[in-house]
Design an enzyme around this catalytic site. Sequence first.
Site, PDB file in Angstrom:
ATOM      1  N   LYS A 100     -40.800  12.560  30.369  1.00  0.00           N
ATOM      2  CA  LYS A 100     -40.304  13.569  31.322  1.00  0.00           C
ATOM      3  C   LYS A 100     -40.287  13.028  32.750  1.00  0.00           C
ATOM      4  CE  LYS A 100     -43.194  16.634  33.093  1.00  0.00           C
ATOM      5  NZ  LYS A 100     -43.354  16.773  34.538  1.00  0.00           N
ATOM      6  N   ASN A 101     -41.398  12.408  33.173  1.00  0.00           N
ATOM      7  CA  ASN A 101     -41.516  11.973  34.563  1.00  0.00           C
ATOM      8  C   ASN A 101     -40.675  10.750  34.889  1.00  0.00           C
ATOM      9  OD1 ASN A 101     -43.123  14.135  34.922  1.00  0.00           O
ATOM     10  ND2 ASN A 101     -45.050  13.008  34.905  1.00  0.00           N
TER      11      ASN A 101
ATOM     12  N   ARG B 241     -40.573  21.359  40.812  1.00  0.00           N
ATOM     13  CA  ARG B 241     -40.871  20.561  42.006  1.00  0.00           C
ATOM     14  C   ARG B 241     -40.085  19.262  42.035  1.00  0.00           C
ATOM     15  NH1 ARG B 241     -44.338  20.601  45.287  1.00  0.00           N
ATOM     16  NH2 ARG B 241     -44.317  18.361  45.354  1.00  0.00           N
TER      17      ARG B 241
ATOM     18  N   ASP C  89     -52.660  13.096  34.482  1.00  0.00           N
ATOM     19  CA  ASP C  89     -51.991  13.950  33.503  1.00  0.00           C
ATOM     20  C   ASP C  89     -52.661  13.935  32.137  1.00  0.00           C
ATOM     21  OD1 ASP C  89     -48.832  12.937  34.945  1.00  0.00           O
ATOM     22  OD2 ASP C  89     -50.165  14.575  35.492  1.00  0.00           O
TER      23      ASP C  89
ATOM     24  N   ARG D  13     -49.565  20.348  47.113  1.00  0.00           N
ATOM     25  CA  ARG D  13     -48.464  19.388  46.867  1.00  0.00           C
ATOM     26  C   ARG D  13     -47.486  19.316  48.036  1.00  0.00           C
ATOM     27  NH1 ARG D  13     -46.999  19.426  40.603  1.00  0.00           N
ATOM     28  NH2 ARG D  13     -46.515  17.266  41.077  1.00  0.00           N
TER      29      ARG D  13
ATOM     30  N   CYS E 209     -48.056  24.328  43.619  1.00  0.00           N
ATOM     31  CA  CYS E 209     -48.259  24.873  42.275  1.00  0.00           C
ATOM     32  C   CYS E 209     -49.757  24.979  42.058  1.00  0.00           C
ATOM     33  CB  CYS E 209     -47.572  24.014  41.219  1.00  0.00           C
ATOM     34  SG  CYS E 209     -48.461  22.506  40.836  1.00  0.00           S
TER      35      CYS E 209
ATOM     36  N   ARG F  66     -42.305  23.061  29.281  1.00  0.00           N
ATOM     37  CA  ARG F  66     -41.750  22.358  30.448  1.00  0.00           C
ATOM     38  C   ARG F  66     -41.921  20.846  30.296  1.00  0.00           C
ATOM     39  NH1 ARG F  66     -44.296  23.183  35.612  1.00  0.00           N
ATOM     40  NH2 ARG F  66     -42.942  21.397  35.946  1.00  0.00           N
TER      41      ARG F  66
HETATM   42  C1  EPZ Z   1     -45.804  12.920  39.835  1.00  0.00           C
HETATM   43  O1  EPZ Z   1     -45.947  14.015  40.746  1.00  0.00           O
HETATM   44  C2  EPZ Z   1     -45.681  13.539  38.443  1.00  0.00           C
HETATM   45  N1  EPZ Z   1     -44.531  14.414  38.395  1.00  0.00           N
HETATM   46  C3  EPZ Z   1     -46.946  14.324  38.132  1.00  0.00           C
HETATM   47  O2  EPZ Z   1     -46.864  14.821  36.796  1.00  0.00           O
HETATM   48  C4  EPZ Z   1     -48.139  13.385  38.201  1.00  0.00           C
HETATM   49  O3  EPZ Z   1     -49.321  14.106  37.995  1.00  0.00           O
HETATM   50  C5  EPZ Z   1     -48.198  12.715  39.589  1.00  0.00           C
HETATM   51  O4  EPZ Z   1     -46.952  12.053  39.875  1.00  0.00           O
HETATM   52  C6  EPZ Z   1     -49.313  11.683  39.693  1.00  0.00           C
HETATM   53  O5  EPZ Z   1     -49.184  10.722  38.711  1.00  0.00           O
HETATM   54  C7  EPZ Z   1     -43.294  13.864  38.247  1.00  0.00           C
HETATM   55  O6  EPZ Z   1     -43.100  12.672  38.189  1.00  0.00           O
HETATM   56  C8  EPZ Z   1     -42.151  14.820  38.159  1.00  0.00           C
HETATM   57  P1  EPZ Z   1     -47.698  12.304  43.911  1.00  0.00           P
HETATM   58  P2  EPZ Z   1     -45.812  13.823  42.326  1.00  0.00           P
HETATM   59  O7  EPZ Z   1     -46.664  12.403  44.971  1.00  0.00           O
HETATM   60  O8  EPZ Z   1     -44.734  12.842  42.621  1.00  0.00           O
HETATM   61  C9  EPZ Z   1     -50.314  14.138  47.448  1.00  0.00           C
HETATM   62  C10 EPZ Z   1     -47.038  16.413  35.056  1.00  0.00           C
HETATM   63  O9  EPZ Z   1     -47.965  17.101  34.590  1.00  0.00           O
HETATM   64  N2  EPZ Z   1     -49.076  14.035  48.262  1.00  0.00           N
HETATM   65  O10 EPZ Z   1     -48.077  10.966  43.436  1.00  0.00           O
HETATM   66  O11 EPZ Z   1     -45.724  15.162  42.939  1.00  0.00           O
HETATM   67  C11 EPZ Z   1     -50.179  15.207  46.349  1.00  0.00           C
HETATM   68  O12 EPZ Z   1     -50.426  16.490  46.858  1.00  0.00           O
HETATM   69  C12 EPZ Z   1     -46.902  16.246  36.587  1.00  0.00           C
HETATM   70  O13 EPZ Z   1     -46.188  15.854  34.390  1.00  0.00           O
HETATM   71  C13 EPZ Z   1     -49.127  14.387  49.598  1.00  0.00           C
HETATM   72  O14 EPZ Z   1     -50.190  14.754  50.131  1.00  0.00           O
HETATM   73  O15 EPZ Z   1     -47.248  13.176  42.640  1.00  0.00           O
HETATM   74  C14 EPZ Z   1     -51.191  14.741  45.331  1.00  0.00           C
HETATM   75  O16 EPZ Z   1     -52.458  15.191  45.679  1.00  0.00           O
HETATM   76  C15 EPZ Z   1     -47.957  16.977  37.332  1.00  0.00           C
HETATM   77  N3  EPZ Z   1     -47.987  14.311  50.322  1.00  0.00           N
HETATM   78  C16 EPZ Z   1     -51.099  13.227  45.451  1.00  0.00           C
HETATM   79  O17 EPZ Z   1     -50.510  12.935  46.718  1.00  0.00           O
HETATM   80  C17 EPZ Z   1     -46.782  13.895  49.786  1.00  0.00           C
HETATM   81  O18 EPZ Z   1     -45.768  13.837  50.495  1.00  0.00           O
HETATM   82  C18 EPZ Z   1     -50.265  12.589  44.349  1.00  0.00           C
HETATM   83  O19 EPZ Z   1     -48.987  13.134  44.376  1.00  0.00           O
HETATM   84  C19 EPZ Z   1     -46.746  13.556  48.411  1.00  0.00           C
HETATM   85  C20 EPZ Z   1     -47.912  13.640  47.660  1.00  0.00           C
END
Ligand code: EPZ
Length: 437
Positions: free
Chosen positions: A23-24, A95, A309, A124, A119, A401
């Site tokens: 998915k990701n 998202r 995850d 996020r 969420c 999802r």
């Molecule tokens: C991706 O989310 C995945 N989603 C998530 O999978 C996964 O948990 C995550 O990466 C970490 O591996 C998709 O790929 C669609 P991040 P993403 O930006 O891109 C903070 C699932 O269950 N952050 O690496 O949103 C954020 O809040 C989902 O399949 C900021 O502060 O993850 C988090 O605490 C859930 N500011 C951390 O970084 C930003 O601008 C990691 O987020 C961006 C992120």
Amino acid sequence: MNGYLKVENSPKLHGDMSLIGAKNAVLVIMASLILTDGKSTLKNVPCSDDVMQMINLLRELGAEVSFDQDEHVLLVDTTFIRKYQVKKEIMKRMRASILVMGPLLVRFKKADIALPGGCVIGARPINFHLKNLRKLGATIQIEGEYLFAKVEKLIPQRIVLEYPSVGATENVLMAALGAKGITTIINAALEPEVLDLIRVLQKMDAAIQIEGPATIIVEGGKVLKPVEYEVMHDRLEAGSLIVATAVTGGSITLSQAPAFMMDVFLMKLQEMGHNIEIGSDGIGVSLKATRYPKAVSFKTAPYPGFPTDLQAPMMVAQCLASGRAVIDEAVFENRLLHVQELQKMGAQIKVDGNRATVTGVDQLYGAPVIATDIRAGCALLIAGLCAKGITTLSGVHHLSRGYESIQTKLSKMGASIEYVESAVFDRHEKDCTKEYY
Ligand code: EPZ
């Protein structure tokens, strides 16, 4: 889905199972097709609700999309994409919609989208996305829930991410393809799904290189062409099926599992005492569960660390293991909501901030529980398989999802899971979940 899953104790799950596409990976790959003009074909595309959402989004922008769900083949023609606005409803529902921002800025020099919002697993924010798209030359205005971005000309830059965010890396990388010259992304996320995106972009003729440590080099300004691509198999689905097998004392073979992307997770299962075999070249995983699992501690981290995850499913495995496990969730600030539900099933878990300390028990007991997100839902489904009595799991829409009917796959391995349609339950679920939102 107005209903719930009725889950019963299902010992010794076993089987030789195939995996769906990730998915990701597929969501960001679909967004990246906006960078091209013409017909692309994606194979191994999972039939999950998020994929359907991304199809809606691309159609909304003007793409022609057809999805052969039996063959898992997606045809996307981006020739007629004319819009750069994404409705609030679509953004709020998924998202990952934010990942069209970079490609729209390259294609139209504009992107009008709604803020994706948070969420249950965390606030996020998208500050890393916005800060670095601005660094590439975009001006971004936020008015209420809307975000208006535009750019005269994307400018190559040296981008330093303060945290290796997956989404920010993907968005900035795609935007940098529109900046003539060299952009370097330092402290980039190199999750396998990011690497799958990079392989697709390279197949579109993009000039992208990866250099250690965690540095992506993009030479932008090239015209990108449509592609035919097979999406990587889902390491998270693989991990979920492996944990379900381990906690029920069974055995499983996943010949497509990308084991070389799952090192820390598999190492932890081996430390628990489970017997794990890896296929040649790191493809394929077999597990034979131990009868006496030992509890292990772990801390989630960006790849190649322990994947956040798989934190929830792996927590279930610790609930029935001997000893104590300390689990630190270090990626998302609010991703322990499944603990309260597991406690309803008799699990012994103490939470202190983002740390959960699990003391193994002999038995879990069936109870009515609620899924609050994709992975928490999977964890509670797995807990129901090794609990005494009946577990009723609501919030099933979260599961669909992220997975293509994982309950059907588990049933093929011998699990006793039944989907029960029920408006009453739906009302009950709404009442119960209010506290989480
Ligand atoms: C991706 O989310 C995945 N989603 C998530 O999978 C996964 O948990 C995550 O990466 C970490 O591996 C998709 O790929 C669609 P991040 P993403 O930006 O891109 C903070 C699932 O269950 N952050 O690496 O949103 C954020 O809040 C989902 O399949 C900021 O502060 O993850 C988090 O605490 C859930 N500011 C951390 O970084 C930003 O601008 C990691 O987020 C961006 C992120």
